[in-house]
Design a protein around this motif. Structure first.
Motif, mmCIF file in Angstrom:
data_model
loop_
_atom_site.group_PDB
_atom_site.id
_atom_site.type_symbol
_atom_site.label_atom_id
_atom_site.label_comp_id
_atom_site.label_asym_id
_atom_site.label_seq_id
_atom_site.Cartn_x
_atom_site.Cartn_y
_atom_site.Cartn_z
ATOM 1 N N TRP A 71 -29.496 117.847 -8.189
ATOM 2 C CA TRP A 71 -30.198 117.527 -6.950
ATOM 3 C C TRP A 71 -29.422 118.075 -5.746
ATOM 4 O O TRP A 71 -30.010 118.635 -4.818
ATOM 5 N N VAL A 72 -28.107 117.908 -5.749
ATOM 6 C CA VAL A 72 -27.275 118.433 -4.661
ATOM 7 C C VAL A 72 -27.422 119.948 -4.594
ATOM 8 O O VAL A 72 -27.520 120.528 -3.502
ATOM 9 N N ALA A 78 -32.075 124.516 -0.417
ATOM 10 C CA ALA A 78 -33.027 124.276 0.671
ATOM 11 C C ALA A 78 -32.360 124.463 2.038
ATOM 12 O O ALA A 78 -32.956 125.061 2.945
ATOM 13 N N SER A 79 -31.140 123.962 2.179
ATOM 14 C CA SER A 79 -30.467 124.086 3.476
ATOM 15 C C SER A 79 -30.065 125.533 3.767
ATOM 16 O O SER A 79 -30.090 125.964 4.927
ATOM 17 N N ILE A 80 -29.722 126.274 2.737
ATOM 18 C CA ILE A 80 -29.417 127.697 2.934
ATOM 19 C C ILE A 80 -30.688 128.436 3.330
ATOM 20 O O ILE A 80 -30.676 129.293 4.220
ATOM 21 N N LYS A 81 -31.778 128.090 2.692
ATOM 22 C CA LYS A 81 -33.056 128.760 2.956
ATOM 23 C C LYS A 81 -33.486 128.588 4.417
ATOM 24 O O LYS A 81 -34.007 129.520 5.030
ATOM 25 N N ILE A 82 -33.253 127.393 4.980
ATOM 26 C CA ILE A 82 -33.640 127.177 6.379
ATOM 27 C C ILE A 82 -32.492 127.491 7.339
ATOM 28 O O ILE A 82 -32.603 127.272 8.541
ATOM 29 N N ASN A 83 -31.389 128.000 6.804
ATOM 30 C CA ASN A 83 -30.240 128.440 7.584
ATOM 31 C C ASN A 83 -29.637 127.301 8.419
ATOM 32 O O ASN A 83 -29.243 127.492 9.561
ATOM 33 N N GLU A 86 -25.144 122.727 9.105
ATOM 34 C CA GLU A 86 -24.682 121.343 8.982
ATOM 35 C C GLU A 86 -25.138 120.718 7.662
ATOM 36 O O GLU A 86 -24.357 120.079 6.954
ATOM 37 N N SER A 87 -26.388 120.912 7.328
ATOM 38 C CA SER A 87 -26.917 120.392 6.068
ATOM 39 C C SER A 87 -26.271 121.093 4.875
ATOM 40 O O SER A 87 -25.993 120.473 3.850
ATOM 41 N N THR A 88 -26.012 122.384 5.023
ATOM 42 C CA THR A 88 -25.352 123.140 3.954
ATOM 43 C C THR A 88 -23.947 122.603 3.721
ATOM 44 O O THR A 88 -23.529 122.398 2.584
ATOM 45 N N LYS A 89 -23.216 122.351 4.810
ATOM 46 C CA LYS A 89 -21.862 121.802 4.670
ATOM 47 C C LYS A 89 -21.899 120.434 4.006
ATOM 48 O O LYS A 89 -21.083 120.126 3.134
ATOM 49 N N ARG A 90 -22.859 119.607 4.392
ATOM 50 C CA ARG A 90 -22.991 118.277 3.782
ATOM 51 C C ARG A 90 -23.259 118.403 2.274
ATOM 52 O O ARG A 90 -22.667 117.694 1.470
#
Length: 179
Positions: A71-72, A78-83, A86-90
């Motif tokens: 899931w992570v 998903a966070s990479i896709k939307i660039n 902050e979400s990517t780091k999390r």
């Protein structure tokens, strides 16, 4: 000083106690040894039951943590896709935390020890740390180049974990740890 009787029927009552005491002592010793063997067998059986229970607990924990890791990984995609840095780091931090826990569980159980999977977990957590630091630097630009290596390592580690979960699913269901 006591003098020994010439015939066995001439023994006094306290001498008969001594004669009867020897077989009773030997019988008591035999009973004690039997009980000691039974206690040792019970202790071995208890240790085996504890080991089996610990293995089952570890296997069940892993079968819960592995889907969390996948899931992570999906959240990271998903966070990479939307660039979204902050979400990517999390997501990278979540990966490190969960992957380290899985690594600890796998390495604590020699039965589950698989060097390639353990190495993949270590590598992916290290790359996730590096990518998270890169994202923290505040440099502008797309997220993917900053965490491509971590993303690829996480993806291949997830594949290995899913294979492991499929291979070891029967152990959780039946409790058959190869004994």
């Amino acid at each position: 000083m006591l003098m020994a009787a010439e015939h066995w029927y001439e023994l006094d009552w306290f001498e008969w106690l001594g004669v009867a005491g020897l077989p009773l002592t030997l019988f008591g010793l035999w009973l004690t040894l039997q009980q000691a063997r039974q206690a040792a067998d019970a202790a071995r059986a208890a240790r085996a039951a504890v080991r089996q229970t610990q293995r089952q607990i570890v296997a069940k924990q892993l079968h819960i943590l592995i889907p969390q890791l996948t899931w992570v990984a999906r959240e990271l995609d998903a966070s990479i896709k939307i660039n979204d840095s902050e979400s990517t780091k999390r997501s990278l931090d979540d990966w490190r935390r969960h992957a380290s826990h899985v690594h600890g569980l796998l390495s604590s159980e020699s039965e589950y020890e698989q060097e390639s999977l353990l190495e993949a977990l270590v590598s992916s957590t290290g790359l996730a740390r590096t990518a998270a630091r890169s994202l923290l630097s505040g440099e502008e630009g797309p997220v993917l180049p900053k965490c491509r290596r971590a993303h690829d390592a996480i993806g291949s580690t997830c594949d290995e974990l899913i294979k492991w979960a499929g291979k070891n699913a029967n152990q959780v269901i039946t409790g058959d740890e190869g004994a």
